[in-house]
Write a protein that holds these residues in place. Structure first.
Motif, PDB file in Angstrom:
ATOM      1  N   SER A   1     -29.247  20.829 -68.076  1.00 52.92           N
ATOM      2  CA  SER A   1     -29.449  19.809 -69.072  1.00 52.92           C
ATOM      3  C   SER A   1     -30.607  19.149 -69.348  1.00 52.92           C
ATOM      4  CB  SER A   1     -28.355  18.653 -68.752  1.00 52.92           C
ATOM      5  OG  SER A   1     -28.602  18.005 -67.805  1.00 52.92           O
ATOM      6  N   GLN A   2     -31.498  19.367 -68.188  1.00 56.28           N
ATOM      7  CA  GLN A   2     -32.879  18.785 -68.325  1.00 56.28           C
ATOM      8  C   GLN A   2     -33.874  20.096 -68.654  1.00 56.28           C
ATOM      9  OE1 GLN A   2     -33.902  16.029 -65.303  1.00 56.28           O
ATOM     10  NE2 GLN A   2     -31.918  15.314 -64.978  1.00 56.28           N
ATOM     11  N   ILE A   3     -33.432  21.181 -68.900  1.00 62.27           N
ATOM     12  CA  ILE A   3     -34.263  22.334 -69.254  1.00 62.27           C
ATOM     13  C   ILE A   3     -34.206  23.031 -70.314  1.00 62.27           C
ATOM     14  CG2 ILE A   3     -34.890  24.342 -68.081  1.00 62.27           C
ATOM     15  CD1 ILE A   3     -33.849  23.867 -65.467  1.00 62.27           C
ATOM     16  N   ASP A   4     -35.347  23.185 -70.976  1.00 60.61           N
ATOM     17  CA  ASP A   4     -35.085  23.937 -72.392  1.00 60.61           C
ATOM     18  C   ASP A   4     -34.750  25.424 -72.357  1.00 60.61           C
ATOM     19  OD1 ASP A   4     -35.933  21.439 -73.771  1.00 60.61           O
ATOM     20  OD2 ASP A   4     -37.756  21.917 -73.893  1.00 60.61           O
ATOM     21  N   ARG A   5     -33.978  25.827 -73.017  1.00 57.09           N
ATOM     22  CA  ARG A   5     -33.698  27.223 -72.953  1.00 57.09           C
ATOM     23  C   ARG A   5     -34.632  28.208 -73.337  1.00 57.09           C
ATOM     24  NH1 ARG A   5     -33.567  31.178 -71.990  1.00 57.09           N
ATOM     25  NH2 ARG A   5     -32.326  32.937 -72.224  1.00 57.09           N
TER      26      ARG A   5
ATOM     27  N   TYR B   1     -24.422  27.195 -67.757  1.00 57.75           N
ATOM     28  CA  TYR B   1     -25.176  27.835 -68.876  1.00 57.75           C
ATOM     29  C   TYR B   1     -24.665  27.983 -70.031  1.00 57.75           C
ATOM     30  CZ  TYR B   1     -28.500  31.420 -71.141  1.00 57.75           C
ATOM     31  OH  TYR B   1     -29.228  31.816 -72.261  1.00 57.75           O
ATOM     32  N   PHE B   2     -23.429  28.458 -70.106  1.00 58.26           N
ATOM     33  CA  PHE B   2     -22.740  28.643 -71.334  1.00 58.26           C
ATOM     34  C   PHE B   2     -22.531  27.180 -71.905  1.00 58.26           C
ATOM     35  CE2 PHE B   2     -18.835  28.302 -73.997  1.00 58.26           C
ATOM     36  CZ  PHE B   2     -18.643  29.350 -74.549  1.00 58.26           C
ATOM     37  N   ASP B   3     -22.009  26.149 -71.104  1.00 59.37           N
ATOM     38  CA  ASP B   3     -21.790  24.967 -71.668  1.00 59.37           C
ATOM     39  C   ASP B   3     -22.914  24.145 -72.124  1.00 59.37           C
ATOM     40  OD1 ASP B   3     -19.046  25.108 -70.828  1.00 59.37           O
ATOM     41  OD2 ASP B   3     -19.139  24.133 -68.893  1.00 59.37           O
ATOM     42  N   GLU B   4     -23.985  24.527 -71.458  1.00 62.29           N
ATOM     43  CA  GLU B   4     -25.432  24.014 -71.805  1.00 62.29           C
ATOM     44  C   GLU B   4     -25.824  24.391 -73.132  1.00 62.29           C
ATOM     45  OE1 GLU B   4     -27.877  21.216 -72.175  1.00 62.29           O
ATOM     46  OE2 GLU B   4     -26.315  21.005 -70.843  1.00 62.29           O
ATOM     47  N   TYR B   5     -25.721  25.825 -73.130  1.00 60.62           N
ATOM     48  CA  TYR B   5     -26.714  26.579 -74.332  1.00 60.62           C
ATOM     49  C   TYR B   5     -26.002  27.123 -75.199  1.00 60.62           C
ATOM     50  CZ  TYR B   5     -30.150  25.801 -70.707  1.00 60.62           C
ATOM     51  OH  TYR B   5     -31.035  25.151 -69.790  1.00 60.62           O
ATOM     52  N   LEU B   6     -24.612  27.452 -74.862  1.00 59.39           N
ATOM     53  CA  LEU B   6     -23.957  28.335 -75.823  1.00 59.39           C
ATOM     54  C   LEU B   6     -22.593  27.603 -76.364  1.00 59.39           C
ATOM     55  CD1 LEU B   6     -23.705  31.552 -73.599  1.00 59.39           C
ATOM     56  CD2 LEU B   6     -25.613  30.849 -75.493  1.00 59.39           C
TER      57      LEU B   6
ATOM     58  N   PHE C   1     -42.370  28.544 -59.051  1.00 60.98           N
ATOM     59  CA  PHE C   1     -40.893  28.439 -59.605  1.00 60.98           C
ATOM     60  C   PHE C   1     -40.464  26.830 -59.788  1.00 60.98           C
ATOM     61  CE2 PHE C   1     -39.641  32.525 -57.130  1.00 60.98           C
ATOM     62  CZ  PHE C   1     -40.584  33.307 -57.803  1.00 60.98           C
ATOM     63  N   ARG C   2     -39.631  26.910 -60.889  1.00 68.05           N
ATOM     64  CA  ARG C   2     -38.961  25.617 -60.962  1.00 68.05           C
ATOM     65  C   ARG C   2     -37.461  25.480 -60.594  1.00 68.05           C
ATOM     66  NH1 ARG C   2     -38.801  24.518 -67.358  1.00 68.05           N
ATOM     67  NH2 ARG C   2     -38.648  26.888 -67.394  1.00 68.05           N
ATOM     68  N   TYR C   3     -37.360  24.572 -59.734  1.00 71.26           N
ATOM     69  CA  TYR C   3     -35.993  24.722 -59.244  1.00 71.26           C
ATOM     70  C   TYR C   3     -34.880  24.045 -59.915  1.00 71.26           C
ATOM     71  CZ  TYR C   3     -38.137  25.256 -54.552  1.00 71.26           C
ATOM     72  OH  TYR C   3     -38.912  25.885 -53.337  1.00 71.26           O
ATOM     73  N   VAL C   4     -33.745  24.675 -59.938  1.00 72.57           N
ATOM     74  CA  VAL C   4     -32.586  24.234 -60.832  1.00 72.57           C
ATOM     75  C   VAL C   4     -31.365  23.987 -59.929  1.00 72.57           C
ATOM     76  CG1 VAL C   4     -31.959  26.452 -61.312  1.00 72.57           C
ATOM     77  CG2 VAL C   4     -31.017  24.808 -62.828  1.00 72.57           C
ATOM     78  N   ARG C   5     -30.610  23.163 -60.048  1.00 72.76           N
ATOM     79  CA  ARG C   5     -29.511  23.042 -59.382  1.00 72.76           C
ATOM     80  C   ARG C   5     -27.917  23.026 -60.208  1.00 72.76           C
ATOM     81  NH1 ARG C   5     -31.463  17.670 -59.064  1.00 72.76           N
ATOM     82  NH2 ARG C   5     -29.953  16.193 -60.581  1.00 72.76           N
ATOM     83  N   ILE C   6     -26.695  23.254 -59.921  1.00 70.44           N
ATOM     84  CA  ILE C   6     -25.691  23.322 -60.574  1.00 70.44           C
ATOM     85  C   ILE C   6     -24.964  21.953 -59.957  1.00 70.44           C
ATOM     86  CG2 ILE C   6     -25.456  25.758 -60.620  1.00 70.44           C
ATOM     87  CD1 ILE C   6     -23.936  25.526 -58.013  1.00 70.44           C
TER      88      ILE C   6
END
Length: 272
Positions: free
Chosen positions: A124-128, A192-197, A156-161
């Motif tokens: 949610s804090q990362i631009d697609r 990913y689906f919930d955030e971008y799609l 690299f940028r760290y991402v978490r679920i």
């Protein structure tokens, strides 16, 4: 499976083909394996369901050489998303040549490393439009921490679920929110689906590395999740079923007490 089947609501292909499979010789390494060769990442005796990962997003998995091929779940991703998944067996904890990483990742800032570090952020804090590759670490949690530490200077940028509870049968010393590799991969793509799609939220952003606004726009999807990534758990579900059935058929055997759930991990029917 019973009403306690945690996979019941998911759109996972019928796993009976795996239950019926015999051990076969892998044409790649001549090892005798059941259902797939974890060394060659090759399915045996069946055609796996196909999972199409989002356009313009590739996944690369770094597997610790000490992680047993037959126990790792990262192979599952390679089997169902063959062309979009690459697995490297390397001990990142011992370091990796700078030139190797520079060749693989010319712009590491466009790579997301899936790991719950102190600097990781949710999608949610990362631009697609700001990333086009996902890197996943595969090993025990102790191995993974050392591997992640060695990658801290790569860029690299760290991402978490978000927090989810594991269904993994292998015990570990941490709590139930520490997932198996394939579970973490699955939840990344669900989020990913919930955030971008979802609800047509796929954004067309200029300046992506491949320069294709059309590719990002084509990721538009239904408003509600449609199960498109569920088959990432195809083999994981089957293994869970096998373990559940074994202990239900052999009530005299006790499931390991070292597992976070202990005996409660086995889901017995109400009349058993």
């Amino acid at each position: 499976m019973s009403q306690q089947d945690p996979f019941a609501a998911l759109a996972i292909a019928d796993t009976s083909v795996l239950a019926a499979g015999d051990r076969l010789v892998c044409p790649g390494c001549s090892r005798s394996c059941k259902n797939f060769c974890a060394l060659c990442n090759r399915p045996l005796g069946h055609a796996p369901p196909v999972v199409v990962l989002p356009v313009a997003l590739d996944m690369q998995v770094y597997r610790h050489p000490g992680e047993c091929h037959g126990k790792t779940t990262s192979t599952h991703a390679k089997l169902v998303a063959t062309d979009q998944t690459e697995i490297f067996v390397e001990n990142l904890a011992k370091g990796i040549e700078h030139t190797t990483m520079a060749t693989r990742y010319p712009d590491p800032s466009r790579v997301l490393l899936l790991f719950p570090s102190s600097t990781s952020v949710p999608l949610s804090q990362i631009d697609r439009g700001s990333f086009d590759r996902l890197v996943v670490i595969d090993g025990t949690w102790r191995q993974a921490k050392a591997m992640a530490k060695s990658l801290s200077g790569v860029g690299f940028r760290y991402v978490r679920i978000e927090s989810h509870e594991t269904l993994f049968w292998r015990y570990q010393q941490f709590d139930r929110t520490f997932l198996a590799t394939i579970e973490a991969i699955y939840w990344f793509y669900r989020e990913y689906f919930d955030e971008y799609l979802a609800a047509g939220r796929a954004a067309v952003q200029p300046g992506t590395q491949d320069g294709s606004q059309e590719q990002l726009a084509s990721e538009a999807a239904p408003a509600q999740y449609d199960g498109r990534f569920d088959n990432l758990l195809f083999y994981f579900k089957f293994n869970w079923q096998v373990i559940q059935q074994y202990y239900r058929d052999n009530p005299g055997k006790s499931f390991t007490s070292r597992h976070a759930d202990g005996a409660a991990y086995i889901k017995y029917e109400a009349n058993e």
